[in-house]
Design an enzyme around this catalytic site. Structure first.
Site, PDB file in Angstrom:
ATOM      1  N   SER A 219      -8.735 -40.286 -24.892  1.00 54.77           N
ATOM      2  CA  SER A 219      -8.771 -39.950 -23.630  1.00 54.77           C
ATOM      3  C   SER A 219      -8.098 -38.940 -23.007  1.00 54.77           C
ATOM      4  CB  SER A 219      -8.707 -41.328 -22.773  1.00 54.77           C
ATOM      5  OG  SER A 219      -7.301 -41.638 -22.843  1.00 54.77           O
TER       6      SER A 219
ATOM      7  N   LYS B 297      -2.337 -41.619 -19.214  1.00 56.03           N
ATOM      8  CA  LYS B 297      -3.256 -40.842 -18.301  1.00 56.03           C
ATOM      9  C   LYS B 297      -2.420 -39.997 -17.671  1.00 56.03           C
ATOM     10  CE  LYS B 297      -6.776 -43.803 -19.453  1.00 56.03           C
ATOM     11  NZ  LYS B 297      -7.505 -43.223 -20.302  1.00 56.03           N
TER      12      LYS B 297
END
Length: 186
Positions: free
Chosen positions: A38, A97
């Site tokens: 990700s 993230k």
């Protein structure tokens, strides 16, 4: 007899110093490993990262946080021996993230663009087109909007909502493995 006392005192001092260093490290610092794609291309699977725990977060920082997702038996099977000792099935998963918006910001994700406080972000670090949508008129105090750099596969604030500062583990500052890529993470 004095020799034994002296040796016991030295051992006690060594244990105390080790304990103090361990406590300071665990209070201010942490490490994590990247387990998915990700954050590609910024971070790749098996990258090992060093984080600062108590740090003010700003847009652009890469962070690790506790999600509401839980570790499955399959997740545990993919871990190395030491990691298997430290984690268990059902434990909350840590995600990595990038902070996109901070408390007080407005954010809108639509039509492949990320707009923070009315300005379209220039995001040279992303790997894929930004899909999905999200809108927050004002990010509340103590909350953050975070997304992965590999937007097409990232499970982030677009689905799970805002991330609480209480769930933040730390801000990524340094990659220490693999040795070929050791250095500061931007």
């Amino acid at each position: 007899m004095d020799k034994i006392k002296k040796e016991l005192l030295e051992w006690g001092q060594a244990i105390l110093v080790t304990l103090v260093i361990f406590l300071i490290y665990n209070f201010f610092f942490a490490t994590t490993t990247v387990y998915n794609t990700s954050m590609f291309p910024t971070l790749v699977e098996k990258d090992m990262l060093f984080m600062v725990k108590r740090s003010e977060l700003k847009a652009g920082d890469i962070v690790s946080f506790k999600s509401d997702l839980t570790l499955s038996a399959r997740d545990i099977d993919s871990l190395n021996f030491i990691q298997k000792l430290l984690h268990h099935e059902g434990e909350r998963k840590n995600l990595i993230k990038r902070v996109i918006a901070v408390p007080g910001d407005s954010i809108e994700v639509k039509d492949g663009e990320v707009i923070v406080n009315g300005i379209i972000l220039d995001e040279p670090y992303i790997n894929t087109v930004t899909n999905k949508s999200a809108y927050y008129e004002k990010i509340p105090e103590g909350m953050y909007f975070c997304m992965g750099d590999n937007r097409f596969v990232s499970y982030d604030s677009r689905e799970i909502g805002l991330i609480s500062g209480d769930d933040m583990i730390g801000k990524v500052v340094f990659r220490f493995m693999p040795l070929s890529k050791i250095g500061k993470v931007n």
